[in-house]
Motif scaffolding. Sequence first.
Motif, PDB file in Angstrom:
ATOM      1  N   PHE A  75      -0.984  10.181   9.517  1.00  0.00           N
ATOM      2  CA  PHE A  75      -2.395  10.147   9.269  1.00  0.00           C
ATOM      3  C   PHE A  75      -2.342   9.745   7.688  1.00  0.00           C
ATOM      4  O   PHE A  75      -2.884   8.636   7.286  1.00  0.00           O
ATOM      5  CB  PHE A  75      -2.811  11.600   8.909  1.00  0.00           C
ATOM      6  CG  PHE A  75      -4.233  11.786   8.232  1.00  0.00           C
ATOM      7  CD1 PHE A  75      -5.285  10.924   8.502  1.00  0.00           C
ATOM      8  CD2 PHE A  75      -4.259  12.556   7.409  1.00  0.00           C
ATOM      9  CE1 PHE A  75      -6.301  10.991   8.041  1.00  0.00           C
ATOM     10  CE2 PHE A  75      -5.459  12.887   6.576  1.00  0.00           C
ATOM     11  CZ  PHE A  75      -6.599  11.999   6.894  1.00  0.00           C
ATOM     12  N   ILE A  76      -1.551  10.175   6.696  1.00  0.00           N
ATOM     13  CA  ILE A  76      -1.439   9.612   5.268  1.00  0.00           C
ATOM     14  C   ILE A  76      -0.603   8.282   5.414  1.00  0.00           C
ATOM     15  O   ILE A  76      -1.029   7.345   4.656  1.00  0.00           O
ATOM     16  CB  ILE A  76      -0.899  10.748   4.505  1.00  0.00           C
ATOM     17  CG1 ILE A  76      -1.672  12.111   4.459  1.00  0.00           C
ATOM     18  CG2 ILE A  76      -0.988  10.071   2.942  1.00  0.00           C
ATOM     19  CD1 ILE A  76      -1.207  13.089   3.556  1.00  0.00           C
ATOM     20  N   GLY A  77       0.794   8.477   5.920  1.00  0.00           N
ATOM     21  CA  GLY A  77       1.561   7.408   5.774  1.00  0.00           C
ATOM     22  C   GLY A  77       1.049   6.058   6.291  1.00  0.00           C
ATOM     23  O   GLY A  77       1.087   4.860   5.745  1.00  0.00           O
ATOM     24  N   ASP A  78       0.748   6.009   7.639  1.00  0.00           N
ATOM     25  CA  ASP A  78       0.189   4.791   8.251  1.00  0.00           C
ATOM     26  C   ASP A  78      -1.173   4.235   7.669  1.00  0.00           C
ATOM     27  O   ASP A  78      -1.359   2.955   7.476  1.00  0.00           O
ATOM     28  CB  ASP A  78      -0.132   5.195   9.957  1.00  0.00           C
ATOM     29  CG  ASP A  78       0.898   4.472  10.564  1.00  0.00           C
ATOM     30  OD1 ASP A  78       2.134   4.493  10.371  1.00  0.00           O
ATOM     31  OD2 ASP A  78       0.721   3.919  11.752  1.00  0.00           O
ATOM     32  N   PHE A  82      -1.391   0.451   6.016  1.00  0.00           N
ATOM     33  CA  PHE A  82      -2.294  -0.617   6.341  1.00  0.00           C
ATOM     34  C   PHE A  82      -3.226  -0.901   5.184  1.00  0.00           C
ATOM     35  O   PHE A  82      -3.550  -2.261   5.066  1.00  0.00           O
ATOM     36  CB  PHE A  82      -3.324  -0.278   7.635  1.00  0.00           C
ATOM     37  CG  PHE A  82      -2.359  -0.120   8.752  1.00  0.00           C
ATOM     38  CD1 PHE A  82      -1.863  -1.250   9.204  1.00  0.00           C
ATOM     39  CD2 PHE A  82      -2.254   0.937   9.596  1.00  0.00           C
ATOM     40  CE1 PHE A  82      -1.156  -1.270  10.593  1.00  0.00           C
ATOM     41  CE2 PHE A  82      -1.582   1.086  10.657  1.00  0.00           C
ATOM     42  CZ  PHE A  82      -1.151  -0.192  11.132  1.00  0.00           C
ATOM     43  N   ALA A  83      -3.567  -0.010   4.304  1.00  0.00           N
ATOM     44  CA  ALA A  83      -4.171  -0.362   2.929  1.00  0.00           C
ATOM     45  C   ALA A  83      -3.372  -1.153   2.325  1.00  0.00           C
ATOM     46  O   ALA A  83      -3.771  -2.297   1.367  1.00  0.00           O
ATOM     47  CB  ALA A  83      -4.652   0.936   2.474  1.00  0.00           C
ATOM     48  N   CYS A  84      -2.229  -1.081   2.224  1.00  0.00           N
ATOM     49  CA  CYS A  84      -1.145  -2.162   1.527  1.00  0.00           C
ATOM     50  C   CYS A  84      -0.931  -3.185   2.357  1.00  0.00           C
ATOM     51  O   CYS A  84      -0.994  -4.174   1.409  1.00  0.00           O
ATOM     52  CB  CYS A  84       0.221  -1.213   1.344  1.00  0.00           C
ATOM     53  SG  CYS A  84       1.536  -2.095   0.562  1.00  0.00           S
ATOM     54  N   ALA A 162       3.321   5.190   1.512  1.00  0.00           N
ATOM     55  CA  ALA A 162       3.629   5.185   2.878  1.00  0.00           C
ATOM     56  C   ALA A 162       4.912   5.376   3.109  1.00  0.00           C
ATOM     57  O   ALA A 162       5.275   6.082   4.187  1.00  0.00           O
ATOM     58  CB  ALA A 162       3.188   3.744   3.424  1.00  0.00           C
ATOM     59  N   ALA A 163       5.717   4.873   2.357  1.00  0.00           N
ATOM     60  CA  ALA A 163       7.454   5.209   2.429  1.00  0.00           C
ATOM     61  C   ALA A 163       7.681   6.548   2.300  1.00  0.00           C
ATOM     62  O   ALA A 163       8.602   7.177   3.022  1.00  0.00           O
ATOM     63  CB  ALA A 163       8.094   4.224   1.396  1.00  0.00           C
ATOM     64  N   ILE A 164       7.003   7.213   1.055  1.00  0.00           N
ATOM     65  CA  ILE A 164       7.545   8.687   0.995  1.00  0.00           C
ATOM     66  C   ILE A 164       7.055   9.599   2.308  1.00  0.00           C
ATOM     67  O   ILE A 164       7.754  10.294   2.793  1.00  0.00           O
ATOM     68  CB  ILE A 164       7.046   8.981  -0.191  1.00  0.00           C
ATOM     69  CG1 ILE A 164       7.519   8.463  -1.463  1.00  0.00           C
ATOM     70  CG2 ILE A 164       6.895  10.484  -0.464  1.00  0.00           C
ATOM     71  CD1 ILE A 164       6.771   8.778  -2.848  1.00  0.00           C
TER      72      ILE A 164
END
Length: 293
Positions: A75-78, A82-84, A162-164
């Motif tokens: 939810f947060i990471g993906d 995509f925002a990045c 996203a990585a964290i």
Amino acid sequence: MGYEWLALGAALLWAISSLMSIVPSKHLGSFAYSRWRMGCTSIILTLFALFTGGWSTVATSDILPMALSGLIGIFIGDTALFACLNRMGPRQSGLLFSCHAVFSAVLGYFLFSETMTNRELMGSTLVFIGVLSAIFFGRKKSHRLDSVSGHLGAGIALGITAAICQALGGILAKPVMMTDIDPIAASAIRMLTAFIAHSTLRLTGYRMAKATQKMTPTIFAITFVNGFLAMAVGMTLIMYALRDGNVGMVALLSSTTPIMLLPIIWLYTKQCPNRYAWSGAFVAVLGTGILVY
């Protein structure tokens, strides 16, 4: 098949899907695109786990950690990824996302006392150096896909986030995946949690959660195929890999996505990556060979 090949298979699928995501993510916006993709994937995984009997392997105690893994990692990471991607393109966002291998290795060491042999340490070092070199130095004479849109600092912050989150998602899932739970059912729990969270956010009326443009049949088809490849298959491969491999090694091998992107972007743009990118790719492949064989 060893966990190394499963992680590499996931990396390949993520490479293909990251390029496929460019058009629908820009069309719908990162929040709406993630929601649609997770919705499609949730249906696929839920039905498949029901068909194979995977739901019978899920214990009540497994639900909370897998749900937290989905909430943080997907939810947060993906959504952050995509925002990045919308701001920095697939290659530069891939550079930032590949840092999850370092975060996973550190967390795996402290939480699970995971260590590496000298061979694994040498291979891991080569893979990480190769990935960084291929993408960082590969920016020279880069294609328009690498152009930065918006504030650079915001793009970097989103990529690191996203990585964290990817690292934390793997850490939370690892203890559960060491049990007899079916990986497809485990993936379904993660995906359903992420989709419910996205849908709840949309119901609140949050402006960023609204689609920037209407869904079209073409965009839906791309989103569905993308969700199947990257999340239904790719994420499930990672769950299988976590059963036998340590978190750091699985994360490291799955972080080779940017290397696999090189020939794919070459085919897509008709522009050959420069010698720095290929040199980095060679080093990463050499490290991968040491780890796999």
